[in-house]
Design an enzyme around this catalytic site. Structure first.
Site, mmCIF file in Angstrom:
data_model
loop_
_atom_site.group_PDB
_atom_site.id
_atom_site.type_symbol
_atom_site.label_atom_id
_atom_site.label_comp_id
_atom_site.label_asym_id
_atom_site.label_seq_id
_atom_site.Cartn_x
_atom_site.Cartn_y
_atom_site.Cartn_z
ATOM 1 N N HIS A 422 0.818 -1.216 0.000
ATOM 2 C CA HIS A 422 0.000 0.000 0.000
ATOM 3 C C HIS A 422 0.854 1.270 0.000
ATOM 4 O O HIS A 422 0.325 2.374 -0.060
ATOM 5 C CB HIS A 422 -1.015 -0.016 1.162
ATOM 6 C CG HIS A 422 -0.456 0.354 2.501
ATOM 7 N ND1 HIS A 422 -0.065 -0.574 3.436
ATOM 8 C CD2 HIS A 422 -0.232 1.551 3.071
ATOM 9 C CE1 HIS A 422 0.372 0.042 4.513
ATOM 10 N NE2 HIS A 422 0.278 1.349 4.320
ATOM 11 N N ASP A 470 0.180 -7.449 1.503
ATOM 12 C CA ASP A 470 0.637 -6.058 1.535
ATOM 13 C C ASP A 470 2.162 -6.007 1.441
ATOM 14 O O ASP A 470 2.856 -5.691 2.396
ATOM 15 C CB ASP A 470 0.166 -5.418 2.851
ATOM 16 C CG ASP A 470 0.278 -3.918 2.815
ATOM 17 O OD1 ASP A 470 0.553 -3.364 1.726
ATOM 18 O OD2 ASP A 470 0.094 -3.291 3.878
ATOM 19 N N SER A 568 4.532 2.236 7.937
ATOM 20 C CA SER A 568 4.211 1.148 7.008
ATOM 21 C C SER A 568 5.371 0.803 6.093
ATOM 22 O O SER A 568 6.117 1.682 5.666
ATOM 23 C CB SER A 568 3.036 1.550 6.119
ATOM 24 O OG SER A 568 1.863 1.323 6.806
ATOM 25 N N GLY A 569 5.451 -0.471 5.787
ATOM 26 C CA GLY A 569 6.506 -0.939 4.892
ATOM 27 C C GLY A 569 7.818 -1.123 5.616
ATOM 28 O O GLY A 569 8.732 -1.762 5.112
HETATM 29 N N1 ARG Z 1 -1.002 1.760 7.562
HETATM 30 C C1 ARG Z 1 -0.063 2.454 8.330
HETATM 31 C C2 ARG Z 1 0.938 3.186 7.443
HETATM 32 O O1 ARG Z 1 0.643 3.351 6.285
HETATM 33 C C3 ARG Z 1 0.564 1.584 9.364
HETATM 34 C C4 ARG Z 1 -0.381 1.346 10.459
HETATM 35 C C5 ARG Z 1 0.135 0.434 11.460
HETATM 36 N N2 ARG Z 1 -0.821 0.425 12.511
HETATM 37 C C6 ARG Z 1 -0.637 -0.160 13.682
HETATM 38 N N3 ARG Z 1 -1.547 -0.030 14.608
HETATM 39 N N4 ARG Z 1 0.406 -0.851 13.899
HETATM 40 O O2 ARG Z 1 1.927 3.711 7.881
#
Ligand code: ARG
Length: 620
Positions: A422, A470, A568-569
């Site tokens: 994503h 993902d 993320s990532g």
């Molecule tokens: N989707 C988020 C990002 O794009 C990461 C979220 C992780 N959430 C969590 N509660 N660990 O950075």
């Protein structure tokens, strides 16, 4: 977001963010800068009697000086462990402090704890520094009975720091004169001496980054009094100076500023209400480094706050061994594998077919030196400690706008970065920055490299409740198979080659949102999380049935430590056979740090073949 809530968040951010983001200039040795008496350069003098009396931390607690009582309910944290019990009883050993584990039934275990440790996992040691034990003073830990000592705030007097005596004995050092001032006192220092107790001499300065500094400054730049390095409060907040620094030589049972971890100048921990913070110190840099002898010979246990008053001193400069959370060793066979290289047989290929042989020949080995946790919302990562961490950055296509951080990523080969599916923004120009810690500084250690191609998993799918597959690979721009260059600060993480046990402690890192800043942290932070069993995480009160085996949960079911937006990532890494393997990629979660809502990570072991085939295909 509701407008009121937004304003409240902005208000909080205004209060909390500047402290985290501030960076200070070095001060140079400057005689005018030195105070010569009561007037302090900060205008406000810290440690005044009225402040001490108002500080809830120094509240007098009736009966607090009495015996240990380490069974009180506040201290009983067994339920924390019950909430996230790993399924696999004794392997890895869940018992801390050398407790012996005995399996009990199918899922249970019992820890046989060596004295004086108690608790389900032997996690509770004796509480030498119970609240109120040191009255108006700091409780520090020592290695000999009674294992603690009270460092009274002047003018409160030992042993329990309850009674006050102004100027008697004289707390001012170096011939400083103690002058009573209502309920308080001031030290009138001889020329050249400064500090609340005239304890900082005219030659007190540091050279270079101050690693050799052994002077007496014990205040931060903003005038906060430093905590003793063996302070109970530091340990209680999860930092462990004596065991975390490579060079703990200069540390001791004192509160002088030091630089044991390769920072840019001497610093110290201080207490802000109930929170542990750190900051650079009010130290001066020596004028001519070559002419000035750095202060390396002062006794390390000289105590500026009780210079003339005889106090019961610890007989050794070592703090007692403290119960340190231990990362249990995984019981896996085989060793972590290096990322694959193009070759007809992906399993036994030479490690670096595309990069020059001297580069990236090992993976998963961070810079061993100077690893320390300094708490400020998260843990600040020292240089070289997470050398595979990538900041993935984007800007509008073909523009010359500055790039902005959008996601984390992980370097697995000179030209390959793993990130979350994503995070791909195909309509934008993308670059990765490696080897940097601060997002707003251009650091000499960093390497910025353009992303040539983004390969998102074919079955990547986002629903309202979860993100599936993902994962994405970024192919970096380079010549002759060389993109990133290996350095002390840029290294690859290994790919895992086996599942790791639930309950294992692993590490997450990133520049994402913190409890203090929804916009993320400017400095790379890391934290420890535990791998949570799939069954546990699929319970209705956690994530129910949305999880599949391409993902796993990690964190703390009680809430608190977690990854968040902007992470993320980025990596969730674990130790496997003495190397760091990239076990998960930050993917999603129901908000951040909430109870029963841990972070969800793409399960890298599920994608090993996919990763190998993509890298191979691109290189053939
Ligand atoms: N989707 C988020 C990002 O794009 C990461 C979220 C992780 N959430 C969590 N509660 N660990 O950075």
């Amino acid at each position: 977001m509701n407008l009121k809530l937004l304003f409240f968040c902005l208000f909080l951010a205004a209060l909390l963010v500047p402290a985290e983001l501030k960076r200070k200039k070095h001060k140079h040795h400057d005689p005018d800068h030195e105070g010569h008496g009561p007037g302090h350069k900060h205008g406000k003098k810290r440690g005044k009697v009225e402040d001490i009396l108002r500080d809830l931390f120094f509240e007098i607690v009736e009966g607090a000086g009495d015996d240990d009582d380490d069974d009180d309910d506040h201290n009983n944290t067994d339920w924390v462990f019950e909430l996230q019990e790993p399924d696999g009883q004794c392997d890895p050993n869940p018992c801390r402090n050398n407790g012996v584990c005995e399996p009990k039934g199918k899922r249970k275990f019992k820890c046989d704890c060596p004295k004086p440790f108690k608790g389900k996992k032997c996690q509770r040691g004796p509480k030498h520094c119970k609240k109120g034990r040191c009255g108006r003073g700091e409780c520090v830990l020592t290695s000999t009975p009674p294992f603690f000592e009270c460092k009274c705030k002047e003018p409160f007097q030992p042993p329990r720091c309850i009674h006050l005596s102004l100027c008697e004995p004289n707390p001012c050092r170096n011939g400083g004169q103690c002058i009573k001032n209502g309920t308080d006192f001031d030290c009138l220092c001889p020329t050249g001496y400064r500090g609340r107790f005239c304890h900082v001499g005219p030659d007190d300065c540091y050279v270079g980054d101050g690693e050799s500094y052994r002077g007496n400054v014990s205040e931060t730049d903003d005038g906060h009094e430093c905590l003793y390095w063996n302070s109970h409060f530091i340990l209680e907040n999860g930092a462990d100076p004596f065991n975390s620094f490579e060079d703990s030589d200069g540390l001791g049972p004192h509160n002088f500023c030091r630089n044991p971890d390769g920072d840019e100048m001497p610093w110290c921990f201080f207490r802000q209400g109930r929170r542990l913070s750190w900051d650079y110190c009010d130290v001066t840099e020596c004028l001519k480094p070559t002419d000035v002898v750095p202060m390396e010979i002062l006794p390390i246990d000289a105590d500026p706050t009780a210079p003339t008053a005889p106090t019961s001193r610890p007989t050794t400069s070592e703090p007692i061994a403290t119960p340190k959370p231990t990362a249990s060793k995984p019981s896996t066979t085989g060793s972590p594998s290096q990322a694959p290289q193009p070759s007809p047989t992906p399993t036994d290929v030479p490690l670096n077919a595309t990069a020059p042989p001297q580069q990236f020949t090992t993976c998963g080995q961070s810079q061993p030196k100077k690893n320390v946790a300094r708490i400020f919302g998260g843990l600040k990562v020292p240089p070289g400690a997470v050398p595979w961490q990538v900041s993935l950055q984007v800007r509008p296509k073909n523009s010359n706008q500055p790039y902005r951080h959008t996601c984390g990523g992980v370097l697995i080969e000179s030209c390959w970065v793993l990130t979350a599916g994503h995070c791909s923004e195909q309509m934008k120009d993308m670059q990765v920055v490696l080897g940097g810690l601060s997002l707003d500084l251009e650091e000499p250690t960093e390497q910025a490299i353009k992303v040539e191609e983004v390969i998102v998993h074919e079955n990547y799918r986002e629903t309202t409740s979860a993100v599936y597959n993902d994962i994405a690979l970024l192919r970096l721009k380079g010549t002759n198979g060389v993109c990133a260059n290996e350095s002390q600060f840029v290294k690859t993480a290994c790919l895992p080659d086996a599942q790791l046990p639930d309950g294992m402690e692993c590490k997450i890192s990133g520049w994402g949102a913190t409890e203090n800043s929804q916009y993320g942290s400017n400095h790379l932070l890391d934290a420890n999380v535990m791998l949570i069993g799939q069954e546990k995480c699929s319970e209705p009160q956690v994530y129910g049935r949305v999880l599949d085996n391409t993902m796993f949960c990690a964190g703390h079911l009680l809430g608190g430590v977690d990854s968040c937006q902007g992470d993320s990532g980025g990596p969730l890494t674990c130790d496997q056979n003495n190397a760091t393997v990239i076990y998960g990629l930050v993917s999603w979660g129901d908000q951040c740090g909430r109870k029963n809502k841990p972070g969800v990570y793409a399960r890298v072991t599920h994608y090993l073949d996919w990763i190998k085939s993509k890298i191979q295909a691109a290189s053939s």
